[in-house]
Every structure is written in structure tokens, then in C-alpha cells.
Design a protein around this motif. Structure first.
Motif, mmCIF file in Angstrom:
data_model
loop_
_atom_site.group_PDB
_atom_site.id
_atom_site.type_symbol
_atom_site.label_atom_id
_atom_site.label_comp_id
_atom_site.label_asym_id
_atom_site.label_seq_id
_atom_site.Cartn_x
_atom_site.Cartn_y
_atom_site.Cartn_z
ATOM 1 N N SER A 23 0.837 -1.204 0.000
ATOM 2 C CA SER A 23 0.000 0.000 0.000
ATOM 3 C C SER A 23 0.871 1.254 0.000
ATOM 4 N N ALA A 45 9.608 -0.691 8.646
ATOM 5 C CA ALA A 45 10.259 -1.502 9.680
ATOM 6 C C ALA A 45 11.083 -2.622 9.063
ATOM 7 N N GLU A 46 10.670 -3.056 7.867
ATOM 8 C CA GLU A 46 11.405 -4.146 7.223
ATOM 9 C C GLU A 46 12.561 -3.577 6.407
ATOM 10 N N ARG A 53 3.276 -10.100 -0.734
ATOM 11 C CA ARG A 53 3.048 -11.178 0.232
ATOM 12 C C ARG A 53 2.297 -12.393 -0.322
ATOM 13 N N LYS A 58 2.212 -19.476 -1.341
ATOM 14 C CA LYS A 58 1.943 -20.278 -2.542
ATOM 15 C C LYS A 58 3.286 -20.688 -3.160
ATOM 16 N N ALA A 90 8.482 3.443 13.153
ATOM 17 C CA ALA A 90 7.923 4.656 13.751
ATOM 18 C C ALA A 90 7.410 4.239 15.128
ATOM 19 N N ARG A 136 3.932 -14.163 7.723
ATOM 20 C CA ARG A 136 3.623 -12.796 7.289
ATOM 21 C C ARG A 136 4.739 -12.236 6.405
ATOM 22 N N ASP A 284 -4.229 -2.901 5.004
ATOM 23 C CA ASP A 284 -4.757 -3.790 6.051
ATOM 24 C C ASP A 284 -5.095 -3.071 7.356
ATOM 25 N N TRP A 334 -8.757 -13.063 -3.745
ATOM 26 C CA TRP A 334 -8.624 -14.347 -4.431
ATOM 27 C C TRP A 334 -7.751 -15.251 -3.573
HETATM 28 C C1 LIG Z 1 1.221 -15.025 3.198
HETATM 29 C C2 LIG Z 1 0.174 -14.086 2.683
HETATM 30 C C3 LIG Z 1 -0.568 -14.423 1.557
HETATM 31 C C4 LIG Z 1 -1.557 -13.560 1.073
HETATM 32 N N1 LIG Z 1 -2.287 -13.922 -0.017
HETATM 33 C C5 LIG Z 1 -3.263 -13.108 -0.469
HETATM 34 C C6 LIG Z 1 -4.065 -13.487 -1.582
HETATM 35 O O1 LIG Z 1 -3.903 -14.567 -2.152
HETATM 36 N N2 LIG Z 1 -5.037 -12.629 -1.998
HETATM 37 C C7 LIG Z 1 -5.262 -11.425 -1.381
HETATM 38 O O2 LIG Z 1 -6.167 -10.680 -1.791
HETATM 39 N N3 LIG Z 1 -4.507 -11.040 -0.316
HETATM 40 C C8 LIG Z 1 -3.526 -11.847 0.148
HETATM 41 N N4 LIG Z 1 -2.765 -11.469 1.229
HETATM 42 C C9 LIG Z 1 -3.029 -10.167 1.872
HETATM 43 C C10 LIG Z 1 -2.221 -9.028 1.247
HETATM 44 O O3 LIG Z 1 -0.909 -9.418 0.987
HETATM 45 C C11 LIG Z 1 -2.274 -7.850 2.210
HETATM 46 O O4 LIG Z 1 -3.606 -7.409 2.240
HETATM 47 C C12 LIG Z 1 -1.335 -6.729 1.810
HETATM 48 O O5 LIG Z 1 0.003 -7.153 1.896
HETATM 49 C C13 LIG Z 1 -1.552 -5.526 2.722
HETATM 50 O O6 LIG Z 1 -0.628 -4.550 2.398
HETATM 51 P P1 LIG Z 1 -0.304 -3.382 3.435
HETATM 52 O O7 LIG Z 1 0.655 -2.485 2.740
HETATM 53 O O8 LIG Z 1 -1.540 -2.818 3.988
HETATM 54 O O9 LIG Z 1 0.398 -4.090 4.688
HETATM 55 P P2 LIG Z 1 1.695 -4.974 4.824
HETATM 56 O O10 LIG Z 1 1.970 -5.716 3.582
HETATM 57 O O11 LIG Z 1 1.527 -5.735 6.091
HETATM 58 O O12 LIG Z 1 2.863 -3.915 5.021
HETATM 59 C C14 LIG Z 1 2.960 -3.151 6.186
HETATM 60 C C15 LIG Z 1 4.416 -2.806 6.404
HETATM 61 O O13 LIG Z 1 4.510 -1.840 7.441
HETATM 62 C C16 LIG Z 1 5.607 -2.173 8.278
HETATM 63 N N5 LIG Z 1 5.402 -1.569 9.600
HETATM 64 C C17 LIG Z 1 4.563 -1.992 10.577
HETATM 65 N N6 LIG Z 1 4.656 -1.176 11.647
HETATM 66 C C18 LIG Z 1 5.564 -0.223 11.332
HETATM 67 C C19 LIG Z 1 6.077 0.900 12.031
HETATM 68 N N7 LIG Z 1 5.670 1.220 13.265
HETATM 69 N N8 LIG Z 1 7.011 1.667 11.410
HETATM 70 C C20 LIG Z 1 7.421 1.376 10.148
HETATM 71 N N9 LIG Z 1 6.955 0.320 9.436
HETATM 72 C C21 LIG Z 1 6.035 -0.466 10.026
HETATM 73 C C22 LIG Z 1 5.585 -3.686 8.294
HETATM 74 O O14 LIG Z 1 6.828 -4.204 8.707
HETATM 75 C C23 LIG Z 1 5.267 -3.994 6.835
HETATM 76 O O15 LIG Z 1 6.433 -4.016 6.064
HETATM 77 C C24 LIG Z 1 -1.783 -12.322 1.734
HETATM 78 C C25 LIG Z 1 -1.037 -11.984 2.882
HETATM 79 C C26 LIG Z 1 -0.066 -12.861 3.353
HETATM 80 C C27 LIG Z 1 0.719 -12.490 4.582
#
Ligand SMILES: Cc1cc2nc3c(=O)[nH]c(=O)nc-3n(C[C@H](O)[C@H](O)[C@H](O)COP(=O)(O)OP(=O)(O)OC[C@H]3O[C@@H](n4cnc5c(N)ncnc54)[C@H](O)[C@@H]3O)c2cc1C
Length: 416
Positions: A23, A45-46, A53, A58, A90, A136, A284, A334
Motif C-alpha cells: 500500500s 520496519a522491514e 506477500r 503459494k 515509527a 507474514r 490492512d 482471491w
Molecule cells: C502469506 C500471505 C498471503 C496472502 N495472499 C493473499 C491473496 O492470495 N489474496 C489477497 O487478496 N490477499 C492476500 N494477502 C493479503 C495481502 O498481501 C495484504 O492485504 C497486503 O500485503 C496488505 O498490504 P499493506 O501495505 O496494507 O500491509 P503490509 O503488507 O503488512 O505492510 C505493512 C508494512 O509496514 C511495516 N510496519 C509496521 N509497523 C511499522 C512501524 N511502526 N514503522 C514502520 N513500518 C512499520 C511492516 O513491517 C510492513 O512491512 C496475503 C497476505 C499474506 C501475509
């Protein structure tokens, strides 16, 4: 606390994005594409590049030589002109001063802040002693991949999308798999038995054993590396690897005291804006208004991009004094399990039902409409990606059940 974070030159940023997942990168891309030339900083953080992800449960588990599924190259990120602070959390938000504090003690000033901290696996502390696996991150995936390859018996706690994908990949690798869930059917968090039963049956056909409607009573390490699970129905099962996949919790610890972290994520309006007009939440972690009185947090890949797009437009609208946009995209998720692509466009209402639109058992595919009375809430596709997509416009237009059945958009291609 860390002393340093990997960061480039320290200037104060116009837009600060906290979170290093899909995102965050999508938001930066959207801002740039819309012509924003102001500084953007991503705090992650990573360490390293932003990666995807979905492949972690898979292909990465199956692959003999998996590569991290990076979403952008170093060059592409450089071309975006985004400053990245990686391997750094953060830890605090000061809304009044419009500053984010990092774990090093450094602070970043913002004009607009985007909370994109995603979610973390929901933990089962009672099982800590037997060291279960959670999935994760890339590192989690590598650890699980290695463990599954060395094991014969895999126990998965949680019959949700993630747990079932891990079960499927483990079966494809030839492992014995059992799945335990307190819910009476699979996929209970997203649908009723009409959805969960065919999915569980698919797994049973592939040899997965289900223990539904029961929990874990005790989990004990046997001394030989194996774990004995005693279920609440009194049965005992020995596994070599235990995976917990019981959902995820939004990452909001660093927002404590700010008033932005609700009971389940950061609440926003339909434009992903929080109660503070300069702070947005996406992906998320965001609990976004989807309709009157309807706020939902979606852990879906496309939702990360959709919310990023609307927040980027919202940031620019605020700066330009324009009307903020609202989210119009339908929820979509999906899942790939064995040779089945399961797709849900829209949502399944707990009081609703699924009615058949296409049933093609020979080809191993079907399309069902999720309805609540005359209201269509979504469609579910089983190996019918094009048909699911063709329903999108009708769903957005609010077609009734009769209208959707009559117009049968899934047949459109065949009719031409
Ligand atoms: C194994 C797996 C399989 C998936 N398969 C599917 C699928 O088949 N279909 C589907 O629709 N969705 C799937 N998803 C869900 C999808 O990947 C997530 O909805 C998506 O990654 C969300 O993105 P995001 O950027 O919101 O959060 P994230 O990808 O969780 O990224 C958040 C980031 O913020 C960082 N962070 C957290 N706290 C802090 C902080 N305080 N300071 C700095 N950084 C921080 C974290 O370390 C992380 O890198 C899957 C998820 C996983 C884990």
C-alpha cells in the motif's frame, strides 16, 4: 532501541508514509503519477525493497529456489524520487506538532501522513512453548518452507484463506496435513458453509484431515521434535510442524495515545481520511467506511492498492482545496489452492446465501451469486476469473438478483 536507521539525507518531508508494504509503494506511485513533486518519505520496519506477500503462502513454499517477490527494483524506486528509511520503526505520533518519531529518536515532520502499517499475525500465546510458525514476512516464509520440507506431518490451526493455502502447498509437497478450527466450517470469517464446505471438500479430496468445531486443549513437545496436540474433543494428534493462521491484527501500537487507533484498526471515512484531515490510513490497517454505518477492515491485496489510490487523490485534493474523493472499488479477494482459483468480488453477507449462476462440474468451475433477498452483495468464482470480472459493472451499479440473473454478464463473451 536501534541507534541508526538506513536512511538517505534527512530533510523534512511533505508526505510521510509509515509502512513498507504494497500500500505504501502504491500510494507513492499514485502521488507521482498525479504530478506531485513534493518530497515523499517511506518509513519501513522491514529492511530492503518492498515485496509482495501473496506468493509467500503459494509459490515461495513450493519453489526449490525461491526469489523474494520484490514489487519494485532499486532503480524504479529511485526514479520515483522517494526517500526511504528502512529497517526502522515509527514509534510515536505527535499530531499537534505533525511529527512522527522513529525508534532512533529522530523525528520526521509531515504535511500529510499516511498510516500503512498493515497487520501482523494474530498470535496464540498459549502455544509459545511449542514454537509454532506464523506467516507474514519473507523470513517467516523461508523458515516455514524449510520446516515443511523437513517434516512429515503438518498441523495447521485456522481454516481461513491463509491456513488453507498453507495446507494446500504442504499437501502438494506430499506432507500429511491436518487442519483445526473452532469454527464449524472452513472460511468462516468470510462466508457461511455454502462457501466453506466446497473448499474443505476440495482439501479432503487431496487428503487433508479437518477437525472443525474444536480447539486446541494442550500442545506438548515430545522431546523428539514432534508436537502432540490434544484437541477439545479429546483426540490426540502428533505433528512435526505446527502453523498458526488464525487471522491478523492491525499494527497500531505506535499510535497509542493519538486517539487514531480504534478497537480494530484506524478508522477512516470513505476517502481513507482519519478524524485528522492530514492523516490517512490505507491497506490492512485501515477500517474504511464502505457505506452508511458500515466500516470494514479488509486484508486483501487489491484493497491495498484501491485505498492507496483514493488516499493519494485525497492528499492532493486537500492541498488544492478540492472535494475529497471516496472509495468506489468493490472488495475483492482471491486465493489459489491446488488447481483452483477462488475469487470473491463484493462480500458475502452472514444472513445471505449463494445462488448458482454457472455450474460446470466437468470443467471444475462454477460461479455463484451472493445475495441477501433481492440485494446482490457479491459473486464467488471457482476457476472462473473472466466471468467474475464481467460481473463487476453490474455489482457497482447495484443490480438486483433478478437483474443480474437476467443480464447474465458472465455469458456475455459467449453471446458475441
Ligand atoms: C502469506 C500471505 C498471503 C496472502 N495472499 C493473499 C491473496 O492470495 N489474496 C489477497 O487478496 N490477499 C492476500 N494477502 C493479503 C495481502 O498481501 C495484504 O492485504 C497486503 O500485503 C496488505 O498490504 P499493506 O501495505 O496494507 O500491509 P503490509 O503488507 O503488512 O505492510 C505493512 C508494512 O509496514 C511495516 N510496519 C509496521 N509497523 C511499522 C512501524 N511502526 N514503522 C514502520 N513500518 C512499520 C511492516 O513491517 C510492513 O512491512 C496475503 C497476505 C499474506 C501475509
Amino acid at each position: 532501541m536501534r541507534d541508526t536507521c538506513d536512511q538517505e539525507d534527512a530533510v523534512s518531508a511533505e508526505t510521510v508514509i509509515v509502512g513498507g508494504g504494497i500500500s505504501s509503494i502504491r500510494l507513492a506511485e499514485r502521488l507521482r503519477r498525479a504530478g506531485d513533486e513534493d518530497p515523499i518519505t517511506i518509513v519501513s520496519a522491514e529492511p530492503g525493497l518492498v515485496y509482495d506477500r501473496p506468493p509467500l503462502s503459494k509459490g515461495v513454499l513450493l519453489d526449490d529456489d525461491p526469489r523474494r517477490p520484490d514489487l519494485a527494483t532499486e532503480e524504479a524506486l529511485g526514479a520515483l524520487g522517494v526517500r526511504r528509511v528502512t529497517g526502522c520503526r515509527a514509534v510515536r505520533l505527535d499530531q499537534a506538532a505533525r511529527r512522527v518519531e522513529l525508534e532512533t529518536g529522530e523525528t520526521l515532520s509531515y504535511d500529510d501522513l499516511v498510516i500503512a502499517t498493515g497487520s501482523d499475525p494474530r498470535r496464540l500465546p498459549a502455544l509459545d512453548e511449542v514454537g509454532p510458525y506464523y506467516l507474514r514476512t519473507w523470513d517467516d516464509a523461508l523458515a516455514l518452507r524449510e520446516a515443511v520440507r523437513e517434516a512429515a506431518r503438518i498441523g495447521v490451526i485456522g481454516a481461513g484463506v491463509l491456513g488453507l493455502e498453507i495446507a494446500a502447498t504442504s499437501r502438494v509437497l506430499g506432507r500429511e496435513v491436518m487442519v483445526v478450527d473452532t469454527a464449524p466450517h472452513a472460511l468462516a470469517r468470510i462466508g457461511g458453509p455454502e462457501l466453506g464446505t466446497p473448499v474443505a471438500d476440495l482439501h479432503r479430496e487431496h487428503g487433508v484431515r479437518f477437525h472443525l468445531g474444536v480447539g486446541i486443549d494442550t500442545a506438548t513437545e515430545n522431546g523428539d521434535g514432534a508436537i502432540t496436540l490434544r484437541l477439545t474433543d479429546g483426540t490426540e494428534h502428533v505433528v512435526d510442524v505446527l502453523v498458526v493462521a488464525i487471522g491478523a491484527v492491525p499494527v497500531t501500537d505506535w499510535l497509542q495515545g493519538s486517539g487514531l487507533a480504534g478497537h480494530d484498526g484506524v478508522e477512516t471515512d470513505a476517502g481513507c481520511r482519519t478524524s485528522d484531515e492530514r492523516i490517512f490510513a490505507i491497506g490492512d490497517v485501515a477500517r474504511v467506511e464502505r457505506g452508511p454505518g458500515d466500516r470494514r477492515r479488509l486484508e486483501h491485496w487489491t484493497n491495498a492498492g484501491d485505498t492507496a489510490a483514493v488516499a493519494a487523490r485525497g492528499i492532493l485534493a486537500r492541498r488544492r482545496g478540492e472535494t475529497p474523493p471516496t472509495l468506489t472499488e468493490l472488495p475483492y479477494v482471491w486465493s489459489d489452492q491446488y488447481d483452483v482459483k477462488l475469487q470473491i468480488l463484493g462480500h458475502l453477507d452472514p444472513d445471505g446465501s449463494l445462488i448458482p449462476a454457472v455450474e460446470d462440474p466437468e470443467a471444475g468451475r462454477w460461479l455463484r451469486i451472493a445475495v441477501r433477498g433481492q440485494e446482490v452483495t457479491g459473486v464467488v468464482g471457482w476457476n472462473m476469473p473472466a466471468a467474475v470480472n464481467r460481473c463487476r459493472a453490474a455489482l457497482i451499479a447495484g443490480a438486483t438478483t433478478d437483474e443480474l440473473l437476467q443480464s447474465a454478464p458472465w455469458e456475455r463473451k459467449a453471446r458475441r
